[in-house]
Design an enzyme around this catalytic site. Structure first.
Site: not given
Length: 754
Positions: A439, A499, A628
Site C-alpha cells: 500500500r 505482504h 492489538r
C-alpha cells in the site's frame, strides 16, 4: 534496560494439574524444575505432553469485535482530547464497515453455499453469525449513544455545534435553502420506483433517503430513493453570521462558533425541489453494506491484472449484508427495503440519526489544536544524524557505519526510508533498486523515486501487490504508471499475496558491488507512516543482501527451493521457525536455563502457534504477548496458560510493529517483520522476518516489550473468561503511564542530547 537485567525474568509457576506441586522458584536441579513446571509425579505424562483440551481457542470474529470495543472505549475516555474522541468514533464505524464487507460477508457466503465449517472455537457458523449480530448491535447502540449524549454536547460547549435541522434558527434555515439550490440541488438524482422504474441499485456504504411521495390528484403513494452524493461534504458548516459553506472553507477564527448540519438533513428538508407537484409523505435515512471481498481465480499471473479489474467492477454489485436505518422508520418502508435488498431482521441495525459517523473525520480535521493531541514532530534517527564522516543525508555512509533500527512515527519516515530511496534513485553509483509495494499514498514520493531511477537508466523492479484489499484500484493505477516509466513491474506469486516490506539497492563501490537493504513492518506509505507505529531496519549486511536478492528473484522469477541466512520467510519458514524457537525455550526451561517468550503483533489466530505457546506455558515458560487486535488464545487458564499474559495497547498511533523475542538462555533471539500470527500471513502471503543482531537494537526492542507489558503502563488485560479489562489507574489511584507518550518523550530527549 540492558539485557543482563532481563536474563532472569522468570516467575514462580502457579498450581497445575497433578497431585503434587513444587514452587519453580525454589527448584534448583533440572529434575526439580521439570517437576515444578509440569506438576507431574514420576512416571506420569507431564501436562505439556498430554493432549490439549477442547475449547482452548477463542472465536476469531468475536475477538475482533472485542478489539473494536476497545476502540470505542477510547472514544468513551473523558481524559482524551475531545476531537480525538470523535476521531475514535469514526474509526470504530470504519472498522465495522470493513468487518461486515469482508468477514461477515464471507461467513454468509460460506453458509449459503454449504461450505461453512465449525470454527476452531467450536462454534457453528450460525452460532458465530448470531453472536456477531447480537454483539455488533450492542456496540453500535453504545457508539451512537456516546456521540449523542456525550461527545456532541461537549463539542457544542466548545462552540462546535453538531445540530439537526430543527435546531437551526429560521435565518440559518433560509440561508441553507439558498446554499442547497446553488451547491447541492444540481448534484442530486431522485430515482422513482414504479412499474416502469424498478427498485434502484443501492451502492455499498452510500447514505440514502427513502422517500414516500403522494400525488395530490390521485392520492396514490410512490416510493423514491435519493442518494446522498459522496462528492459533497458530510456536514455543512454554518458560521456565526448564518452563512453556510463547506467545512474546509470556514476560517480558523470562526470554528469555535460554528454549526454543522448533516448533509442528508439539508437534502431531506428540501425534497419538494426534487419532486415538484408531489406531497412529501415521509422520508428516512438508510445505508447498505455489501459483500466487497474479492474472489479472483489466479490461473496465471499474466491474467491477474485483467481478472482483478473485472472483479472490481463486480464488487460493486455484491449482495447486501447489513442494512442501517434511522430510528422511527415506518414498518412498511423497512419491509420494502428488506425485501428489495434481500436482508433479514438479523441484518438490520436501527440507530439514532445521524447514520454513518465516519463523517466525524471531517470534524476531527478542523483547525482546533486545543481539542487534539499535542503536536509531535518526528525526529531524525540518531544513527542517521550523528554520522561524522558525512552529512546526515549520506545514507550509504551511515548504513555502512552501523545498522539502523527505525521506529516510526517517533522517528521520521521521510528523513529515513523516503530519503534513502530518493538518494538511491539519484546516485549514479546505484545500478539497481528492487522494492515491494503493498500500500502506498496517493502522491507517493516512493513511486516517484522508482520512476526517477528508471528514467536515469537504472534497473528497477517494483513488486506491486494489486490484491491489497481496498487498495486494488490505487495499486493498479500505480502499476500502470510504473510500467509506462520503464520499471519492471511484477505482481508476485500466483495464489499468494506479497505482504513483506522490502527494499534492495545495489551500488557500485571501490570494493565492489554492495547491497543496501531495508526490511520493515509497515507499508511504504509516507501518510500512514505518520500515524502507524512500525519498525524498520536499514543494513548493508552481506547475509541480508543475499537473502533479499534471493527473495526478489523468487518473487519475480522461479526459485522454489530458495534458502535464507537471516530471514524467516512465509509461507515456508515463519511458522516452523517460530515454533522451533518456542520449543527451544521449553527445552531450556526444563534444563534449568533462563526461558521466556515475548511477542508484539496485531493478531494471534494460528492454532499451531497458539498450541506451541500453551505447551510452553505448561512447561513453565513465561509468555508475554502484546496483541492489538484479534487474540484467539485464552490466557490464564489453569493447567493450560497459567504463565501467559496478554496485553493490548491502543492510542493516538496505531500499534502495527511485529516483534518476536526469545530468551535463548540469556542471548536474546529477536525478529521483526511483516507477519502476524494468522493463517493468511503464514500460509497465503509472502512475509519476511529479519533477525536483529546489534546489541543496542536488541536492548531497545526488549525495553519496548517491557514497557508494553509493565503493570505501570496503561493497557487492556485479557482475562481468563476471554473478556478484556482496561487498566488505566494504579492501585494508588494515579493514572498509569501512556506507553506512546513515554516513547515520544524518550525519543525527543535522545534527539536533543546528541
Amino acid at each position: 534496560m540492558a539485557r543482563s537485567a532481563q536474563q532472569s525474568d522468570n516467575h514462580p509457576t502457579r498450581g497445575r494439574l497433578g497431585t503434587e506441586h513444587v514452587d519453580a522458584g525454589s527448584a534448583t536441579t533440572p529434575a526439580e524444575l521439570a517437576h515444578a513446571a509440569t506438576g507431574a509425579l514420576e512416571g506420569e505424562i507431564p501436562p505439556w505432553q498430554q493432549p490439549l483440551p477442547e475449547g482452548r481457542f477463542a472465536d476469531r470474529e468475536l475477538s475482533w469485535l472485542s478489539f473494536n470495543e476497545r476502540v470505542l472505549e477510547q472514544a468513551e475516555d473523558e481524559t482524551l482530547p475531545l476531537l480525538e474522541r470523535a476521531w475514535f468514533l469514526a474509526i470504530f464505524a470504519s472498522n465495522l464497515d470493513e468487518f461486515y464487507m469482508v468477514r461477515v460477508a464471507g461467513l454468509k457466503r460460506r453458509i449459503a453455499t454449504g461450505m461453512a465449517v465449525t470454527a476452531a472455537s467450536g462454534l457453528t457458523p450460525r452460532q458465530v453469525l448470531d453472536g456477531i449480530s447480537m454483539r455488533a448491535k450492542e456496540l453500535c447502540e453504545r457508539h451512537a449513544r456516546v456521540f449523542r449524549d456525550d461527545i456532541a454536547p461537549k463539542l457544542a460547549n466548545e462552540g462546535v455545534r453538531l445540530l439537526h435541522w430543527q435546531d437551526l434558527a429560521e435565518t440559518e434555515q433560509d440561508r441553507l435553502e439558498k446554499f442547497f439550490r446553488k451547491e447541492i440541488f444540481p448534484v442530486l438524482t431522485p430515482l422513482a420506483v414504479d412499474p416502469s422504474h424498478p427498485f434502484p441499485y443501492i451502492s455499498g456504504l452510500s447514505l440514502n433517503l427513502a422517500v414516500v411521495v403522494r400525488h395530490p390528484g390521485t392520492g396514490k403513494e410512490r416510493f423514491a430513493r435519493v442518494k446522498i452524493p459522496p462528492v459533497l461534504p458530510r456536514f455543512i458548516a454554518v458560521d456565526a453570521r448564518g452563512k453556510p459553506r463547506r467545512p474546509e472553507d470556514v476560517g480558523a477564527d470562526e470554528l469555535s462558533d460554528s454549526s454543522f448540519v448533516p448533509l442528508e438533513e439539508v437534502i431531506a428538508h428540501h425534497l419538494d425541489h426534487l419532486f415538484p407537484g408531489m406531497e412529501i409523505v415521509e422520508h428516512y435515512t438508510f445505508r447498505v453494506t455489501r459483500n466487497e471481498d474479492l474472489e479472483v481465480e489466479e490461473d496465471d499471473a499474466e491474467n491477474l491484472l485483467k481478472a482483478l479489474e473485472k472483479e472490481l467492477v463486480r464488487r460493486r454489485f455484491g449482495p447486501a449484508v447489513r442494512l442501517e436505518v434511522a430510528e422511527g422508520i415506518s414498518k412498511n418502508i423497512l419491509r420494502l427495503l428488506m425485501r428489495e435488498l434481500g436482508v433479514s431482521e438479523q441484518d438490520v441495525f436501527v440507530l439514532p440519526k445521524p447514520l454513518d459517523l465516519r463523517g466525524l473525520n471531517l470534524i476531527h480535521d478542523l483547525d482546533l489544536p486545543h481539542l487534539k493531541y499535542p503536536k509531535y514532530v518526528a525526529v531524525t534517527s540518531r544513527r542517521l544524524a550523528r554520522v561524522e564522516s558525512a552529512t546526515p543525508t549520506d545514507f550509504f555512509a551511515a548504513i555502512g557505519e552501523n545498522e539502523i533500527l527505525l521506529h516510526h512515527p517517533y522517528e521520521s519516515f521521510s528523513t529515513s526510508v523516503q530519503h534513502f530511496l530518493a538518494q538511491a534513485a539519484a546516485d549514479p553509483q546505484v545500478l539497481a533498486i528492487k522494492q515491494t509495494l503493498y500500500r502506498t499514498s496517493g502522491d507517493s514520493p516512493i513511486v516517484d523515486a522508482l520512476i526517477d531511477a528508471a528514467n536515469a537508466g537504472k534497473q528497477v523492479l517494483a513488486l506491486v501487490e494489486i490484491k491489497a484489499r481496498f487498495d486494488e484500484e490505487n495499486n493498479i493505477s500505480w502499476a500502470r504508471r510504473l510500467e509506462e516509466a520503464g520499471v519492471h513491474v511484477v505482481y508476485g506469486l500466483v495464489g499468494l499475496k506479497t505482504h513483506c516490506k522490502l527494499a534492495l539497492v545495489v551500488r557500485r563501490e571501490a570494493g565492489g558491488m554492495r547491497r543496501y537493504c531495508h526490511v520493515g513492518t509497515g507499508n511504504y506509505n509516507p501518510k500512514t507512516a505518520r500515524g502507524y507505529e512500525d519498525l524498520g531496519l536499514l543494513t548493508c549486511d552481506r547475509d541480508t543482501g543475499q537473502d533479499l536478492t534471493r527473495l526478489f528473484n523468487q518473487l519475480s522469477g522461479y526459485a522454489p527451493k530458495t534458502s535464507y541466512h537471516r530471514l524467516l520467510v512465509a509461507p515456508r519458514s515463519i511458522r516452523s521457525g517460530l515454533i522451533e524457537r518456542i520449543e527451544r525455550e521449553i527445552d531450556n526451561r526444563l534444563a534449568g536455563k533462563d526461558a521466556w517468550i515475548r511477542f508484539k503483533c496485531n493478531a494471534i489466530v494460528d492454532e499451531k502457534t497458539i498450541d506451541a505457546l500453551y505447551r510452553a506455558s505448561q512447561a513453565g515458560v513465561r509468555v508475554d504477548l502484546v496483541v492489538r487486535g484479534i487474540c484467539a488464545l485464552r490466557a490464564g487458564v489453569p493447567g493450560l496458560s497459567d504463565n501467559i499474559r496478554v496485553r493490548s495497547i491502543l492510542g493516538r498511533y496505531l500499534e502495527h510493529a511485529r516483534i518476536y523475542a526469545f530468551c535463548n538462555d540469556g542471548e536474546p533471539d529477536i525478529y521483526i517483520g511483516s507477519a502476524d500470527l494468522m493463517h493468511r500471513n503464514l500460509d497465503r502471503r509472502v512475509e519476511a522476518l529479519i533477525k536483529i543482531k546489534d546489541p543496542e537494537h536488541l536492548d531497545s526492542l526488549l525495553d519496548l516489550l517491557e514497557l508494553s507489558m509493565s503493570e505501570e503502563t496503561a493497557s487492556w488485560h485479557l482475562l481468563q473468561d476471554g473478556t478484556w479489562q482496561r487498566h488505566v489507574y494504579g492501585e494508588d489511584g494515579e493514572r498509569l503511564r501512556d506507553s506512546q507518550e513515554v516513547i515520544m518523550a524518550t525519543t525527543r530527549e535522545q534527539f536533543s542530547a546528541r
